[in-house]
Each structure stands twice: as structure tokens, then as C-alpha cells.
Motif scaffolding. Structure first.
Motif, PDB file in Angstrom:
ATOM      1  N   LEU A   1      -8.270   0.341   1.950  1.00 40.12           N
ATOM      2  CA  LEU A   1      -7.129   1.627   1.383  1.00 40.12           C
ATOM      3  C   LEU A   1      -5.794   1.883   0.989  1.00 40.12           C
ATOM      4  O   LEU A   1      -5.267   0.292   1.077  1.00 40.12           O
ATOM      5  N   LYS A   2      -5.617   1.938  -0.048  1.00 43.19           N
ATOM      6  CA  LYS A   2      -4.798   1.758  -0.894  1.00 43.19           C
ATOM      7  C   LYS A   2      -3.625   3.129  -0.640  1.00 43.19           C
ATOM      8  O   LYS A   2      -1.956   2.410  -1.145  1.00 43.19           O
ATOM      9  N   THR A   3      -3.964   3.978  -0.074  1.00 37.70           N
ATOM     10  CA  THR A   3      -2.631   5.012   0.247  1.00 37.70           C
ATOM     11  C   THR A   3      -3.333   5.629   1.260  1.00 37.70           C
ATOM     12  O   THR A   3      -4.735   5.867   2.235  1.00 37.70           O
TER      13      THR A   3
ATOM     14  N   VAL B   1       0.507  -1.015  -0.052  1.00 35.13           N
ATOM     15  CA  VAL B   1       0.072  -0.344  -0.164  1.00 35.13           C
ATOM     16  C   VAL B   1       1.020   0.973  -0.161  1.00 35.13           C
ATOM     17  O   VAL B   1       2.376   0.933   0.190  1.00 35.13           O
ATOM     18  N   ARG B   2       0.312   2.114  -0.260  1.00 31.13           N
ATOM     19  CA  ARG B   2       0.802   3.286  -0.951  1.00 31.13           C
ATOM     20  C   ARG B   2       1.359   4.453   0.762  1.00 31.13           C
ATOM     21  O   ARG B   2      -0.214   4.325   0.706  1.00 31.13           O
ATOM     22  N   MET B   3       2.630   4.565   1.284  1.00 33.43           N
ATOM     23  CA  MET B   3       1.948   5.428   2.869  1.00 33.43           C
ATOM     24  C   MET B   3       2.748   6.679   2.412  1.00 33.43           C
ATOM     25  O   MET B   3       3.515   6.937   1.104  1.00 33.43           O
ATOM     26  N   ALA B   4       1.849   7.825   2.513  1.00 30.20           N
ATOM     27  CA  ALA B   4       2.283   9.414   2.918  1.00 30.20           C
ATOM     28  C   ALA B   4       4.197   9.360   3.747  1.00 30.20           C
ATOM     29  O   ALA B   4       3.833   8.262   4.470  1.00 30.20           O
ATOM     30  N   PRO B   5       4.262  10.091   3.235  1.00 35.47           N
ATOM     31  CA  PRO B   5       5.726  10.497   3.975  1.00 35.47           C
ATOM     32  C   PRO B   5       5.477  10.601   5.106  1.00 35.47           C
ATOM     33  O   PRO B   5       7.075  10.795   6.064  1.00 35.47           O
ATOM     34  N   ALA B   6       4.660  11.213   5.736  1.00 31.60           N
ATOM     35  CA  ALA B   6       4.384  11.478   7.249  1.00 31.60           C
ATOM     36  C   ALA B   6       4.297  10.201   7.589  1.00 31.60           C
ATOM     37  O   ALA B   6       4.790   9.382   9.281  1.00 31.60           O
ATOM     38  N   LEU B   7       3.799   9.500   7.596  1.00 33.37           N
ATOM     39  CA  LEU B   7       3.553   7.731   8.062  1.00 33.37           C
ATOM     40  C   LEU B   7       4.555   6.657   7.631  1.00 33.37           C
ATOM     41  O   LEU B   7       5.127   6.306   9.055  1.00 33.37           O
TER      42      LEU B   7
END
Length: 258
Positions: A216-218, A179-185
Motif C-alpha cells: 500500500l502507498k496510501t 507512505v501517505r496516511m489518511a486523516p483518520a489514521l
């Protein structure tokens, strides 16, 4: 989670050390020591190198003796393990010299029992075969080996593994997570894991599991706020996602990659 090897800063330090050992001046000084705290990826990284290069990877046991080491090595490289220790050593030496097989000894602390007689046998094989031997151990092993000058003098390189940087953890998130993770995560994965790559991998797997449960994919920090992604066994408390802990500089670093 994807099955892929992530090249971290510890991997770069290790391969630089290997290159230095292979280019050494004294042929008999072919030993290398890799040490550091648990969970930093020592066995994983060195094991990956061993698989790529055809090196023999052995894990020492608490009851290792010189003969026990020789038998384990014989099994690993398909040499007849029968006979006396002297006979077995001769067969192994011939095979190791012929194939120029590097040898890895994980949990090398167990070779130091009984005045390091097992490690002395490993040193003897390394000296006579003139092959690279990598010892993997915990934080204090360098000081422990330092008591044995004949062995310590054969160690051409020492590589101390460090906690993974935010860049390393972000790189692992990008390469391994499905899954794609945001930079903050990604920064939260680094904070929660404390830079211990073993724990970072478990946290990435936990993020994936929660993402799937929620369709969720992101995934961003807000999606998992308050979710326990790991457990602190010392304080007996869960390690949970928190908004705003990482800070803008760390988040920017995660977004920037290497």
C-alpha cells in the motif's frame, strides 16, 4: 521513515523560552528549566537546538559529582581535564566565556544528589560565564530545585512540555511517513500514542511496515483495522487500530494541518 526534524508546539514553547532567557535583565540569571513526563520529546527537541547553535549537550549520570561534571564538560569542549577541580574550573571558565557556549544538562535530576552540589557547580559556572544553561528533567524537578533558593533564583524561564496535539502528530505523519496516511489514521496515531511523540514515531514506523507488507502507498484506518501498532506494558495488551474512535472533529483537525 524520513529523517527530519518536526517543529511541534513544544518546540515553539522551548524556543520562546530560550529567546526570553537570552534577553534577560540579570546576567547571572541564565538558567532555563525544561520539564515534563517521559516520551514528550524534551531531549530530542533540546538536542536539535543544541546541534544547531553549537551548545554543549551533556547527560548527567547517577554518580555525578562537581568534579565529574567538570571532567565531562572538559571532554566535550576539548579542554585538558587534568589537575585539581579548581584548576580545571579556571580553564573551563576561560573557554566557555571566550566561545560563549550554552550548556545543556539532560537528566538533570542526577545533579540534585548530595544536596545538589553538582548543580551548585553548574550554577557557579553559569553565573561567572553569563551563558545560558538548559536543565532537562522529569515532572517533579521544579519542586525539587525549589528547595535550593540560590539555584532556583537563577532560573529565568521554565518550560513544561505537554503531550503532542493532534495537529502536531498529523504534521509528524505528513513529514516523516514514507507512505501517505489518511486523516483518520493520523488521528489513530495520536490516540494510540497518547500524544507522546516518542511513541507516535514508533507507531508511524509500524504503519509504514504494515503498508509495505500489503503493498500500500496510501493507508487508511480500514486497511489496518485491528492491527496492533503499539503495546501497553502496564495492561500488557496491544494497542490496535479502531474504526470510528477518533470522531469527525478530530479527523477534520488532522486534515486541516496547522
Amino acid at each position: 521513515m524520513r529523517k527530519q526534524f518536526v517543529k511541534t508546539e513544544n518546540y515553539s514553547r522551548f524556543t520562546a523560552g530560550i529567546a526570553a532567557v537570552e534577553q534577560r535583565g540579570a546576567a547571572e540569571a541564565g538558567m532555563m528549566l525544561v520539564h515534563g513526563a517521559p516520551g514528550l520529546g524534551k531531549s530530542h527537541i533540546v538536542g536539535h537546538w543544541a546541534a544547531e547553535t553549537g551548545a554543549v549537550f551533556l547527560r548527567a549520570n547517577v554518580d555525578w559529582t562537581p568534579k565529574y561534571f567538570l571532567v565531562e564538560l572538559a571532554k566535550a569542549i576539548k579542554v585538558d581535564p587534568s589537575g585539581t577541580a579548581q584548576q580545571l574550573f579556571g580553564r573551563l571558565l576561560e573557554r566557555v566565556v571566550e566561545a560563549q557556549l550554552p550548556i545543556v544538562i539532560d537528566e538533570a535530576e542526577f545533579t540534585l544528589h548530595n544536596k545538589a552540589v553538582a548543580l551548585e557547580k553548574i550554577r557557579d559556572l553559569s553565573d561567572r560565564a553569563e551563558v545560558t544553561v538548559v536543565l532537562i528533567g522529569m515532572d517533579r524537578i521544579q519542586q525539587q530545585i525549589g528547595k535550593y533558593k540560590q539555584i532556583h533564583g537563577r532560573i529565568a524561564q521554565v518550560v513544561e512540555f505537554q503531550p503532542a496535539s493532534l495537529v502536531d502528530v498529523a504534521h509528524a505523519c505528513e513529514q516523516l511517513s514514507e507512505v501517505r496516511m489518511a486523516p483518520a489514521l493520523m488521528a489513530e496515531v495520536h490516540r494510540i500514542s497518547g500524544g507522546r511523540m516518542r511513541e507516535a514515531l514508533n507507531v508511524i514506523a509500524a504503519v509504514e511496515r504494515l503498508a509495505r507488507l500489503n503493498g500500500l502507498k496510501t493507508v487508511d484506518v480500514a486497511d489496518l483495522e485491528g492491527a496492533p501498532l503499539a503495546f501497553d506494558w502496564q495492561s500488557r495488551t496491544p494497542k490496535m487500530v479502531r474504526i470510528g474512535v477518533a470522531g469527525p472533529n478530530r479527523t477534520a483537525c488532522a486534515a486541516g494541518g496547522r
